[in-house]
Write a protein that holds these residues in place. Sequence first.
Motif, PDB file in Angstrom:
ATOM      1  N   ARG A 174       0.818  -1.209   0.000  1.00  9.53           N
ATOM      2  CA  ARG A 174       0.000   0.000   0.000  1.00  9.53           C
ATOM      3  C   ARG A 174       0.848   1.253   0.000  1.00  9.53           C
ATOM      4  NH1 ARG A 174      -3.781   2.511   4.752  1.00  9.53           N
ATOM      5  NH2 ARG A 174      -1.720   2.742   5.711  1.00  9.53           N
ATOM      6  N   GLY A 175       1.852   1.312   0.905  1.00 10.85           N
ATOM      7  CA  GLY A 175       2.632   2.529   1.002  1.00 10.85           C
ATOM      8  C   GLY A 175       3.807   2.388   1.940  1.00 10.85           C
ATOM      9  N   VAL A 176       4.414   3.524   2.253  1.00  7.78           N
ATOM     10  CA  VAL A 176       5.579   3.588   3.130  1.00  7.78           C
ATOM     11  C   VAL A 176       5.322   4.662   4.184  1.00  7.78           C
ATOM     12  CG1 VAL A 176       8.058   3.960   3.309  1.00  7.78           C
ATOM     13  CG2 VAL A 176       7.103   2.900   1.242  1.00  7.78           C
ATOM     14  N   THR A 177       5.305   4.255   5.436  1.00  3.63           N
ATOM     15  CA  THR A 177       5.172   5.185   6.558  1.00  3.63           C
ATOM     16  C   THR A 177       6.559   5.559   7.042  1.00  3.63           C
ATOM     17  OG1 THR A 177       3.070   4.229   7.276  1.00  3.63           O
ATOM     18  CG2 THR A 177       4.321   5.460   8.913  1.00  3.63           C
ATOM     19  N   VAL A 178       6.818   6.856   7.200  1.00  2.00           N
ATOM     20  CA  VAL A 178       8.080   7.323   7.779  1.00  2.00           C
ATOM     21  C   VAL A 178       7.741   8.100   9.046  1.00  2.00           C
ATOM     22  CG1 VAL A 178       9.246   7.382   5.554  1.00  2.00           C
ATOM     23  CG2 VAL A 178       8.098   9.437   6.369  1.00  2.00           C
ATOM     24  N   THR A 179       8.603   8.019  10.054  1.00  2.00           N
ATOM     25  CA  THR A 179       8.267   8.589  11.349  1.00  2.00           C
ATOM     26  C   THR A 179       9.528   8.932  12.124  1.00  2.00           C
ATOM     27  OG1 THR A 179       6.917   8.246  13.348  1.00  2.00           O
ATOM     28  CG2 THR A 179       8.134   6.334  12.508  1.00  2.00           C
ATOM     29  N   ALA A 180       9.356   9.795  13.137  1.00  2.00           N
ATOM     30  CA  ALA A 180      10.459  10.191  14.021  1.00  2.00           C
ATOM     31  C   ALA A 180       9.862  10.768  15.301  1.00  2.00           C
ATOM     32  CB  ALA A 180      11.353  11.232  13.348  1.00  2.00           C
ATOM     33  N   PRO A 181      10.641  10.811  16.379  1.00  2.00           N
ATOM     34  CA  PRO A 181      10.157  11.480  17.587  1.00  2.00           C
ATOM     35  C   PRO A 181      10.048  12.981  17.357  1.00  2.00           C
ATOM     36  CG  PRO A 181      12.470  10.897  17.810  1.00  2.00           C
ATOM     37  CD  PRO A 181      12.004  10.266  16.541  1.00  2.00           C
ATOM     38  N   ALA A 182       9.142  13.608  18.085  1.00  2.00           N
ATOM     39  CA  ALA A 182       9.002  15.065  17.990  1.00  2.00           C
ATOM     40  C   ALA A 182      10.236  15.745  18.549  1.00  2.00           C
ATOM     41  CB  ALA A 182       7.766  15.511  18.763  1.00  2.00           C
ATOM     42  N   ASP A 183      10.503  16.928  18.025  1.00  2.00           N
ATOM     43  CA  ASP A 183      11.582  17.736  18.590  1.00  2.00           C
ATOM     44  C   ASP A 183      11.285  18.062  20.050  1.00  2.00           C
ATOM     45  OD1 ASP A 183      12.975  17.756  16.215  1.00  2.00           O
ATOM     46  OD2 ASP A 183      12.252  19.742  15.596  1.00  2.00           O
ATOM     47  N   VAL A 191       6.045  12.497  14.863  1.00  2.00           N
ATOM     48  CA  VAL A 191       5.564  12.941  13.561  1.00  2.00           C
ATOM     49  C   VAL A 191       5.631  11.773  12.590  1.00  2.00           C
ATOM     50  CG1 VAL A 191       6.288  15.318  13.936  1.00  2.00           C
ATOM     51  CG2 VAL A 191       7.839  13.722  12.770  1.00  2.00           C
ATOM     52  N   SER A 192       4.890  11.913  11.500  1.00  2.00           N
ATOM     53  CA  SER A 192       4.925  10.888  10.460  1.00  2.00           C
ATOM     54  C   SER A 192       4.555  11.504   9.119  1.00  2.00           C
ATOM     55  CB  SER A 192       3.960   9.741  10.786  1.00  2.00           C
ATOM     56  OG  SER A 192       2.618  10.185  10.719  1.00  2.00           O
ATOM     57  N   ARG A 193       4.859  10.758   8.062  1.00  2.00           N
ATOM     58  CA  ARG A 193       4.351  11.017   6.721  1.00  2.00           C
ATOM     59  C   ARG A 193       4.081   9.650   6.088  1.00  2.00           C
ATOM     60  NH1 ARG A 193       8.626  14.928   3.870  1.00  2.00           N
ATOM     61  NH2 ARG A 193       7.017  15.069   2.239  1.00  2.00           N
ATOM     62  N   LEU A 194       3.234   9.644   5.042  1.00  2.00           N
ATOM     63  CA  LEU A 194       2.964   8.383   4.347  1.00  2.00           C
ATOM     64  C   LEU A 194       2.932   8.629   2.845  1.00  2.00           C
ATOM     65  CD1 LEU A 194       0.974   5.341   5.170  1.00  2.00           C
ATOM     66  CD2 LEU A 194       0.344   6.482   3.041  1.00  2.00           C
ATOM     67  N   PHE A 195       3.710   7.815   2.125  1.00  2.00           N
ATOM     68  CA  PHE A 195       3.786   7.879   0.673  1.00  2.00           C
ATOM     69  C   PHE A 195       3.165   6.607   0.104  1.00  2.00           C
ATOM     70  CE2 PHE A 195       7.542   9.938   2.542  1.00  2.00           C
ATOM     71  CZ  PHE A 195       7.278  11.255   2.172  1.00  2.00           C
ATOM     72  N   ALA A 229      -0.091  13.100  18.127  1.00  2.00           N
ATOM     73  CA  ALA A 229       0.635  12.858  16.886  1.00  2.00           C
ATOM     74  C   ALA A 229       0.363  13.964  15.884  1.00  2.00           C
ATOM     75  CB  ALA A 229       0.224  11.506  16.296  1.00  2.00           C
ATOM     76  N   VAL A 230       1.366  14.241  15.051  1.00  2.00           N
ATOM     77  CA  VAL A 230       1.242  15.162  13.928  1.00  2.00           C
ATOM     78  C   VAL A 230       1.678  14.427  12.668  1.00  2.00           C
ATOM     79  CG1 VAL A 230       2.247  17.205  12.838  1.00  2.00           C
ATOM     80  CG2 VAL A 230       1.504  17.306  15.217  1.00  2.00           C
ATOM     81  N   GLN A 231       0.821  14.449  11.644  1.00  2.00           N
ATOM     82  CA  GLN A 231       1.262  14.000  10.327  1.00  2.00           C
ATOM     83  C   GLN A 231       1.647  15.253   9.558  1.00  2.00           C
ATOM     84  OE1 GLN A 231      -0.704  10.642   8.838  1.00  2.00           O
ATOM     85  NE2 GLN A 231       0.018  10.858   6.750  1.00  2.00           N
ATOM     86  N   CYS A 232       2.941  15.362   9.249  1.00  2.00           N
ATOM     87  CA  CYS A 232       3.477  16.644   8.794  1.00  2.00           C
ATOM     88  C   CYS A 232       3.537  16.729   7.270  1.00  2.00           C
ATOM     89  CB  CYS A 232       4.832  16.918   9.429  1.00  2.00           C
ATOM     90  SG  CYS A 232       6.045  15.591   9.280  1.00  2.00           S
ATOM     91  N   SER A 233       2.423  16.436   6.633  1.00  2.00           N
ATOM     92  CA  SER A 233       2.264  16.692   5.205  1.00  2.00           C
ATOM     93  C   SER A 233       2.053  18.186   4.987  1.00  2.00           C
ATOM     94  CB  SER A 233       1.050  15.926   4.678  1.00  2.00           C
ATOM     95  OG  SER A 233      -0.131  16.408   5.303  1.00  2.00           O
ATOM     96  N   ALA A 234       1.884  18.586   3.725  1.00  2.00           N
ATOM     97  CA  ALA A 234       1.660  20.001   3.430  1.00  2.00           C
ATOM     98  C   ALA A 234       0.377  20.507   4.092  1.00  2.00           C
ATOM     99  CB  ALA A 234       1.600  20.207   1.922  1.00  2.00           C
ATOM    100  N   ARG A 235      -0.682  19.703   4.107  1.00  2.00           N
ATOM    101  CA  ARG A 235      -1.933  20.123   4.749  1.00  2.00           C
ATOM    102  C   ARG A 235      -1.865  19.944   6.254  1.00  2.00           C
ATOM    103  NH1 ARG A 235      -6.787  20.235   1.420  1.00  2.00           N
ATOM    104  NH2 ARG A 235      -7.939  19.609   3.278  1.00  2.00           N
ATOM    105  N   GLY A 236      -1.207  18.913   6.724  1.00  2.00           N
ATOM    106  CA  GLY A 236      -1.018  18.670   8.146  1.00  2.00           C
ATOM    107  C   GLY A 236      -2.262  18.132   8.828  1.00  2.00           C
ATOM    108  N   GLY A 237      -2.045  17.396   9.887  1.00  2.00           N
ATOM    109  CA  GLY A 237      -3.166  16.867  10.655  1.00  2.00           C
ATOM    110  C   GLY A 237      -2.741  16.513  12.060  1.00  2.00           C
TER     111      GLY A 237
END
Length: 267
Positions: A174-183, A191-195, A229-237
């Motif tokens: 389906r996709g690739v989830t990328v993630t890291a701890p918040a600053d 935070v995360s993003r999904l491609f 959690a924050v998904q840090c895409s351009a729109r954000g959520g």
Amino acid sequence: MNRFHVVDAFTDQPFHGNPAAVLVLDSPYDDAWAQRVAAEFNLSETAFVRPLAGADADYELRWFTPTTEVDLCGHATLAAAHVLAAGGAEGPFRFASRSGVLTVTARDGLLWLDFPANPPYAKDVPDGLVAALGGEPVWAGFSDVNDYFVVYPDEATVRALAPDLAEVARCTVRGVTVTAPADPGQPYDFVSRLFAPAIGIPEDPVTGSAHTALGPYWAQRLGRTRLDAVQCSARGGRLVVELPADAPDRVLIGGTAVTVSEGTLRY
């Protein structure tokens, strides 16, 4: 003719979060028609809701991207519950889906999705995927929501990724989830993003289903059962994730939604 609603999910502001189209239908429908409708809306997901008379669930719920039907979608589930509640229906909402019965309950000013947990596990990623993503991950694996799961050392790296999407699309998942701890000092935990270019979504704005893997991973890493959690895409959520002590195989994902448009589908 059928009514539709376009809802921005996992946000309290219009034009943020992840948009989904929602159609509440009175009767069965053709799969090919549903796929054409989803392609017409051309949003990351279109949700089709149909009342059921069974004892286990109140509604059937299916999700289509512009190119395919998927097994699980968080933001379109949240959007569907938001539309039903705005129309006067009373929850909790029990949806029969490809991932079993999913329940959405209102609590603390949020709508909470009760989803199966999909904790990630170690698994080799395809040759070239890490290079296509960029950055230097600290761990990589897989989750049964059908995503590769790649962890980076810091938030800045995740925000700066500019992957080679043509190469990412070669992955037959389906996709690739990328993630890291918040600053340090941020009012959220990770935070995360999904491609997901392989299913027609270059980058998903906010992905509720990915948090069925992100929640268990970060709960174990951070030693907490409630996470922001924050998904840090351009729109954000923004999302809240809870790991219920009495149901270790479930994840609760909380969020809000905003209806931005509605109308009539004529065909």
